[in-house]
Write a protein that holds these residues in place. Structure first.
Motif, PDB file in Angstrom:
ATOM      1  N   THR A 300     -89.932 -21.577  19.877  1.00  0.00           N
ATOM      2  CA  THR A 300     -89.780 -22.924  19.355  1.00  0.00           C
ATOM      3  C   THR A 300     -89.991 -24.087  20.444  1.00  0.00           C
ATOM      4  O   THR A 300     -90.215 -23.343  21.682  1.00  0.00           O
ATOM      5  N   ALA A 301     -90.331 -25.323  20.279  1.00  0.00           N
ATOM      6  CA  ALA A 301     -90.633 -26.201  21.353  1.00  0.00           C
ATOM      7  C   ALA A 301     -89.680 -26.036  22.552  1.00  0.00           C
ATOM      8  O   ALA A 301     -89.897 -26.150  23.557  1.00  0.00           O
ATOM      9  N   GLU A 302     -88.355 -26.061  21.840  1.00  0.00           N
ATOM     10  CA  GLU A 302     -87.205 -25.982  22.972  1.00  0.00           C
ATOM     11  C   GLU A 302     -87.286 -24.756  23.932  1.00  0.00           C
ATOM     12  O   GLU A 302     -87.070 -24.746  25.157  1.00  0.00           O
ATOM     13  N   GLU A 303     -87.545 -23.585  23.156  1.00  0.00           N
ATOM     14  CA  GLU A 303     -87.554 -22.202  24.106  1.00  0.00           C
ATOM     15  C   GLU A 303     -88.824 -22.220  24.973  1.00  0.00           C
ATOM     16  O   GLU A 303     -88.637 -21.661  26.038  1.00  0.00           O
ATOM     17  N   SER A 304     -89.970 -22.880  24.326  1.00  0.00           N
ATOM     18  CA  SER A 304     -91.256 -22.920  25.121  1.00  0.00           C
ATOM     19  C   SER A 304     -90.877 -23.810  26.369  1.00  0.00           C
ATOM     20  O   SER A 304     -91.600 -23.395  27.400  1.00  0.00           O
ATOM     21  N   PHE A 305     -90.424 -24.988  26.069  1.00  0.00           N
ATOM     22  CA  PHE A 305     -90.046 -25.508  27.458  1.00  0.00           C
ATOM     23  C   PHE A 305     -89.243 -24.858  28.453  1.00  0.00           C
ATOM     24  O   PHE A 305     -89.355 -24.969  29.522  1.00  0.00           O
ATOM     25  N   SER A 306     -88.502 -24.208  27.918  1.00  0.00           N
ATOM     26  CA  SER A 306     -87.062 -23.408  28.838  1.00  0.00           C
ATOM     27  C   SER A 306     -87.876 -22.411  29.650  1.00  0.00           C
ATOM     28  O   SER A 306     -87.750 -22.343  30.744  1.00  0.00           O
ATOM     29  N   SER A 307     -88.748 -21.528  28.807  1.00  0.00           N
ATOM     30  CA  SER A 307     -89.580 -20.621  29.462  1.00  0.00           C
ATOM     31  C   SER A 307     -90.573 -21.124  30.275  1.00  0.00           C
ATOM     32  O   SER A 307     -90.819 -20.410  31.581  1.00  0.00           O
ATOM     33  N   ALA A 308     -91.350 -22.159  30.082  1.00  0.00           N
ATOM     34  CA  ALA A 308     -92.333 -22.742  31.052  1.00  0.00           C
ATOM     35  C   ALA A 308     -91.939 -23.232  32.191  1.00  0.00           C
ATOM     36  O   ALA A 308     -91.911 -22.963  33.291  1.00  0.00           O
ATOM     37  N   GLN A 309     -90.482 -23.910  32.046  1.00  0.00           N
ATOM     38  CA  GLN A 309     -89.804 -24.550  33.103  1.00  0.00           C
ATOM     39  C   GLN A 309     -89.207 -23.409  34.311  1.00  0.00           C
ATOM     40  O   GLN A 309     -89.152 -23.518  35.550  1.00  0.00           O
TER      41      GLN A 309
END
Length: 414
Positions: A300-309
């Motif tokens: 998801t967008a939230e998970e992707s943000f968390s993974s990328a950070q």
């Protein structure tokens, strides 16, 4: 060997100085992004015009701590196992301090690579590289995709429900309230574990597997080794998360998921995607490209943000550098698995138990074994059940030793 041995008391005093010196060197805390960066970035993505997050880090100066670390290193006796342990610990903390002093610059990648390794590093036993292993798991996960999921595995569990379930699991295990499970709205990761508390991100959704993973990985490895390490009179630093123990800690925690049947292919995929993302960032991909990579992989967008950070902790978001900690999970798991099998073969499964007496490397567990045997270092007060049932563990490892000799490429389709 006893506590009054001059060598032991000398190194115990140095270890106490080490614990005091590194108090402010909090690698993950100081490299993490403030939670406030997520909403503006996701809004810019929703508008179709993603903007690179700009993260500023407070300037750190650890020169005083590093002078004390250098003085400790000068005083150790490298002919003594405690001296070797302290020397290696000091060097690791010094690298971490150097990393924190260059936060926000590409130089973080240089120190991170020395602390945690890189995706191109070979797996133990001159196997494939960590990145190749990651691609293998990503491919298998994509082929299997969701056909393996039972209906109950797809029902999301709220953070509040998981908090109650996990709290009850832990209270049962300890027969008391030793570890508290708390909700944290500002947490970027889905979960984080300290010695006496586990935090869950309030807004996160969890799966049926997450409960077992958090129990076996976070609580019964990360928290348990911290609690046992705090009981060490001679080496209190065994209660600290020294950067040099990261690969063994994460390897042990992931191995615990595997040996208890708590790891699922989606979890292996998540770990593997992070390794590929680190390699991409180091090759020049920026935060937006890495974010899109996770989204394309089904997050998801939230998970992707968390993974990328996680990949861009402490480094510029424009690409060319990465925080490489997440490369240790696969490499660590294979190292720990290999170590347990080796100890079984040599009839030394006891050494595996020492790994839980505090936060240490696989090499430490072997080098410090005589001190555990002599009672200078305390045996672990708490052990996970899978390690206490040595026969079951030996059975699983013996099978895996045998299965390793079967060449899959030579088996026909019959």
């Amino acid at each position: 060997m006893d506590h009054h041995d001059p060598d032991i008391s000398h190194h115990a005093a140095l270890d106490a100085r080490l614990v005091a010196a590194v108090r402010g060197i909090r690698l993950l805390t100081l490299t993490s992004w403030p939670a406030s960066h997520q909403a503006p970035f996701l809004q810019s993505v929703a508008r179709g015009n993603p903007l690179l997050p700009q993260v500023s880090y407070p300037k750190q100066d650890f020169s005083e701590a590093r002078r004390e670390l250098a003085a400790i290193e000068k005083s150790v006796d490298e002919a003594h196992p405690l001296g070797v342990y302290l020397r290696d610990s000091v060097r690791s903390w010094d690298l971490a301090a150097s990393l924190l002093e260059v936060l926000g610059t590409p130089a973080v990648d240089h120190y991170s690579s020395q602390l945690f390794g890189v995706p191109e590093q070979p797996m133990p036993g001159n196997g494939p590289t960590t990145r190749e292993a990651a691609r293998h798991f990503i491919q298998i996960a994509q082929e299997l995709d969701h056909e393996l999921l039972a209906p109950e595995e797809t029902v999301p569990v709220s953070a509040t429900a998981l908090q109650l379930q996990l709290q009850s699991d832990l209270d049962d295990f300890f027969d008391a309230r030793i570890i508290t499970v708390e909700l944290d709205a500002d947490l970027i990761a889905k979960a984080a574990a300290g010695a006496t508390r586990i935090r869950l991100r309030t807004s996160a959704c969890f799966s049926a597997y997450d409960r077992a993973q958090l129990f076996h990985h976070e609580a019964l490895v990360h928290s348990l080794t911290a609690l046992n390490g705090r009981d060490q009179v001679v080496l209190p630093s065994l209660g600290l998360s020294s950067p040099r123990i990261t690969a063994t800690q994460e390897g042990l925690a992931t191995f615990a998921e595997q040996i208890t049947g708590s790891i699922d292919i989606q979890r292996l995929k998540r770990i593997s995607l992070r390794i590929e993302a680190i390699a991409m960032a180091r090759e020049g991909a920026d935060f937006i490209q890495v974010f899109n990579y996770f989204r394309d992989a089904g997050q998801t967008a939230e998970e992707s943000f968390s993974s990328a950070q996680r990949v861009f902790r402490g480094v510029p978001t424009s690409g060319g550098a990465a925080f490489t900690k997440d490369t240790v999970y696969l490499r660590g798991m294979v190292s720990v698995h290999t170590f347990f099998r080796q100890m079984l073969r040599e009839d030394k499964l006891r050494t595996c138990r020492w790994l839980f007496a505090g936060k240490m490397t696989l090499g430490d567990a072997q080098a410090l074994a005589p001190l555990f045997e002599a009672g200078v270092l305390a045996a672990p007060r708490w052990l996970p059940q899978w390690l206490n049932r040595a026969n079951g563990l030996a059975g699983a490892l013996a099978f895996s030793l045998f299965a390793n000799r079967i060449r899959m490429d030579q088996i026909g389709d019959n």
